[in-house]
Structures are given as structure tokens and as C-alpha cells.
Write an enzyme that holds these catalytic residues in place. Structure first.
Site, short mmCIF file in Angstrom:
data_model
loop_
_atom_site.label_atom_id
_atom_site.label_comp_id
_atom_site.label_asym_id
_atom_site.label_seq_id
_atom_site.Cartn_x
_atom_site.Cartn_y
_atom_site.Cartn_z
N CYS A 194 27.87 -36.20 5.05
CA CYS A 194 28.45 -36.88 6.21
C CYS A 194 28.42 -38.39 6.02
O CYS A 194 28.23 -39.15 6.99
CB CYS A 194 27.76 -36.48 7.50
SG CYS A 194 28.01 -34.76 7.96
N HIS A 249 26.30 -42.68 8.53
CA HIS A 249 26.61 -41.27 8.75
C HIS A 249 27.89 -41.21 9.58
O HIS A 249 28.19 -42.11 10.36
CB HIS A 249 25.45 -40.63 9.52
CG HIS A 249 25.51 -39.15 9.65
ND1 HIS A 249 26.34 -38.51 10.55
CD2 HIS A 249 24.84 -38.16 9.01
CE1 HIS A 249 26.16 -37.20 10.47
NE2 HIS A 249 25.26 -36.96 9.53
N ASP A 288 20.75 -46.61 14.58
CA ASP A 288 20.60 -45.18 14.32
C ASP A 288 19.31 -45.00 13.52
O ASP A 288 19.24 -45.34 12.34
CB ASP A 288 21.80 -44.66 13.54
CG ASP A 288 21.68 -43.18 13.20
OD1 ASP A 288 20.67 -42.55 13.57
OD2 ASP A 288 22.60 -42.65 12.53
N LYS A 318 14.79 -33.47 12.85
CA LYS A 318 14.38 -34.05 11.57
C LYS A 318 12.92 -34.50 11.57
O LYS A 318 12.39 -34.90 10.54
CB LYS A 318 15.28 -35.26 11.22
CG LYS A 318 16.76 -34.91 11.06
CD LYS A 318 17.57 -36.14 10.68
CE LYS A 318 19.06 -35.88 10.79
NZ LYS A 318 19.56 -34.91 9.81
#
Length: 418
Positions: free
Chosen positions: A376, A133, A210, A236
Site C-alpha cells: 500500500c 501508505h 500517521d 499492529k
């Protein structure tokens, strides 16, 4: 309804999510397939937010009145819940941020300002991957530009996996930090953590993972991952926006410098110098996202009550079914892994020569919410020679009927564009 092994009680779960009853576009009930962008929120989280603002709203840590003490207990209680959720050795290793992007930027800036042996400078290297991302690309580009460090990355195979064939060239004795996603937000690829972490440890590099697309969907054990830092975001995983998490090993948090300065992160302040509070407060300058943390704590309670292993099994079944159904659509190409093995619940695809934005618009007219664009993750689109993709992403409340609606919607798209 199509029956699949491993599914949760979808009907019962969906009753917890008010928005899933929303009717749009001439009476069509919404089919929400944009969970990789943000999840919907259950009533339990909404109620926790309302109760906080209605009954407990105050600033935290400094006040001695009853509301301040209640707010502090709720805020710090949320830290305890997150620490347990990710199996952190200590609650003090859990730092609240506003999102995963801030968590990733926090680490990049800490390393740019750090003393040896952690400092990133012109003699060192940073390793990332081509599937990241933008939030895990741009901070490292900025750090490399500011310090003169060299930025290196792993490429991608044709089937959407990391190409680790040159791992010894990408992660070298000069590497100070390796930062990579656990699960790709665009392709759903689950990356081989063990191999990357082992190589990083062999050369003495730090590892940042991440986990934004992992924490909502599967058990997350920071100790088992073997990383030094793990970042993820609340919105999320059924929580509110405005709250993220950075987990870091205690000894690193003690040694590394703060990035933001202000109230609460200090121990003492004079006009000549300041000293800093211990972690996590050292990295939480100013009034924190109190209500958002409370909401995240409620989301952790909700997900834990269902069971992350059960959520993972449910999503695996839905994803496997979706891949099978998408294979029936003429001229459709999945970007990324084409099996459910080692992949998450986000599936990106292109449909013939129809632009993804057009696909998304026609699906929206059918009440089907998907994501379109480069998500992204533009380097992935460049790698596969496409301008953008359509992405359908699933969660614990997704059903086989949602997949069937997507397939019917794509048939309508094909008919519409002839």
C-alpha cells in the site's frame, strides 16, 4: 541463540503469544515476520476479549442496568489507558475509530466541511510525502478533487529519506494541512518530525501524523510531537482488529464539524436541526467498537508493563542484526535506509531478478511469513523502479533466530531459482 545487547527476555515474552507455537508446512514452526501488517496477540488481550463477551457484553452509555454500566466503564477505561499511553493532555481528545485509515479520512472530511480558518478549498494546498501508505494519500486526493485544493508532496532521496530541500515550496502560506507518516511502513524510515512541524507552524498549517508504524514500537508522546492530530491503529500493537485512534487538540475538536451522524454523537435532535455532543462522542456516531476498545486497553497495559523504551531498544538491536545479515546475501538490495539509524523494524528488499511474490511463496514453504507486494505504498516502488518488494518486519517477540531463519530461507530461494 545469538546474543545481542538490549534484547528483551524473548523466551518469556513468546510464551504470551499462542500463535507463535503454530506448526505449518510439514512440521515447521512458524517464523512470523509480517508485523508491519499486523501483530500477534498475547493471551492477556485474548483473555480480556473473552471476559468482556462472557461477563460484560452490553451497549454503552445509554443503559442503566449493571451490564451496560460495566461495559461503559470498560470502554471509557480503555480511553483513559490510551490517553495515558500517548501522553494526551485530556482523555476527551482520544477518539476511537475502526482503524488508522478511518482516522485519516475523518480529518480529511472534517477539513473539507469546516468553516474558516480550517476549510480546505480551491485557494488552499495540502502537503503529504511520497512515502505515505495509501491511507494517507487517497483521502487527500479525494479531498483535493472535491474542493479544488492543490496536492503537493515531498519526494524521496536515493537512500529512502524524505527530501526536504524544497520544504518552503512544498509547505507554503497556502498550505492548510501537512499529513505525513512518522515511520514508513515499507522502508522503515523514521521521519524528521521537528523540521516539518516547525515549517508548518510557521505558515499556520495544521499537522496530522500517521503513527501506525510508531505507536507499537516506540514511546509516543503527542505533546512532544507538536502535531495537531495523530492517528494509529490497534491491531499492529498487540490489540484486536477493528479499533483505531485519532488524537486531536481539544480546541480543534470543538471547532471542527463531525463527519458521521447518528446516535450518541448528538446533544439534541428535532426534525428541523440537531446539536452535537462534545468531543470525543461528537465523532463516534453509533455503537462503537466496544470489545475492540477493551482489547486495545489490554494491549496498552501489556506494552506499558514491558516498557516502550525497552521494546524500542530490542527492535533496534534486532533490526541492526537483520541489516548486517541481509548484507551477506548475494544480489540482495535493501529498499530504504541501509543502517539502523533513524529507522524502524520493517525492512524491504529485492533479491536479484526473482519476483518478490516468488520469494514470499518459497519462504512460506519454509514456515517463514513475510509480506510481498507494494505494501500500500506503490509510489515508493515507482520511485525506485521496482514492481514490488519482500518485507520482513520485526516486533517485541522477534529473535535473532528469526533473522537467521530468514537468511537461511533466502539461501533456499536462491538455490531454488538457480
Amino acid at each position: 541463540m545469538t546474543q545481542l545487547p538490549g534484547l528483551l527476555d524473548i523466551e518469556a515474552i513468546r510464551k504470551d503469544f499462542p500463535l507463535l507455537d503454530r506448526v505449518v508446512h510439514d512440521g515447521k514452526k512458524i517464523v512470523y515476520l509480517d508485523n508491519a501488517a499486523t501483530s500477534q496477540k498475547p493471551r492477556q488481550v485474548l483473555d480480556a476479549l473473552n471476559e468482556y463477551y462472557e461477563q460484560h457484553n452490553a451497549n454503552v452509555h445509554r443503559g442503566v442496568h449493571v451490564l451496560a454500566e460495566e461495559a461503559t466503564a470498560l470502554y471509557e477505561g480503555a480511553r483513559d489507558k490510551v490517553a495515558a499511553f500517548i501522553n494526551a493532555p485530556s482523555r476527551d481528545e482520544v477518539i476511537f475509530t475502526k482503524n488508522a485509515s478511518e482516522s485519516l479520512n475523518l480529518v480529511a472530511n472534517m477539513l473539507g466541511w469546516a468553516d474558516e480558518p480550517y476549510r480546505v478549498d480551491r485557494e488552499t494546498e495540502i502537503a503529504i510525502t511520497e512515502m505515505e501508505h495509501h491511507s494517507n494519500i487517497v483521502p487527500w486526493q479525494l479531498l483535493a478533487q472535491r474542493t479544488g485544493a492543490k496536492l503537493k508532496w515531498f519526494g524521496l532521496t536515493d537512500d529512502g529519506r524524505l527530501d526536504l530541500s524544497n520544504i518552503e515550496e512544498v509547505i507554503t502560506e497556502k498550505t492548510k494541512i501537512v499529513s505525513f507518516t512518522l515511520v514508513s511502513n515499507i522502508m522503515g524510515t523514521v521521519n524528521p518530525v521537528e523540521a516539518i512541524v516547525r515549517r508548518a507552524q510557521d505558515v499556520g498549517a495544521l499537522v496530522l501524523i500517521d503513527a501506525s508504524q510508531a505507536a507499537p514500537h516506540m514511546p509516543l508522546d503527542v505533546q512532544a510531537l507538536g502535531a495537531d492530530f495523530v492517528a494509529f491503529t490497534g491491531h499492529k500493537m498487540c490489540g484486536p482488529t477493528g479499533i483505531g485512534v485519532l488524537w486531536g487538540r481539544q480546541e480543534l475538536l470543538e471547532d471542527l464539524p463531525p463527519f458521521l451522524g447518528g446516535g450518541e454523537m448528538i446533544e439534541t435532535v428535532s426534525m428541523h436541526a440537531s446539536t452535537y455532543a462534545p468531543a470525543p462522542h461528537k465523532f463516534e456516531a453509533g455503537t462503537p467498537p466496544i470489545a475492540q476498545a477493551v482489547g486495545l486497553g489490554a494491549a496498552v497495559d501489556y506494552l506499558s508493563a514491558i516498557g516502550m523504551d525497552k521494546i524500542a531498544a530490542h527492535e533496534h538491536a534486532i533490526t541492526e542484526y537483520a541489516i548486517k545479515r541481509l548484507a551477506e546475501v548475494p544480489d540482495l538490495r535493501i529498499i530504504g535506509p541501509t543502517t539502523a539509524e533513524d529507522r524502524g523494524a520493517a525492512i524491504s528488499f529485492v533479491l536479484g531478478d526473482i519476483h518478490p511474490h516468488d520469494v514470499g511463496q518459497v519462504l512460506d514453504e519454509q514456515g517463514i511469513a513475510v509480506r510481498v507486494g507494494h505494501h500500500c505504498a506503490r509510489p515508493v516502488c515507482l520511485r525506485y523502479g521496482i514492481p514490488a518488494t519482500t518485507r520482513a518486519s520485526f516486533y517485541l517477540y522477534s529473535s535473532p533466530a528469526d533473522v537467521d531463519a530468514l537468511i537461511d530461507g533466502l539461501e533456499h530461494v536462491r538455490n531454488f531459482f538457480g
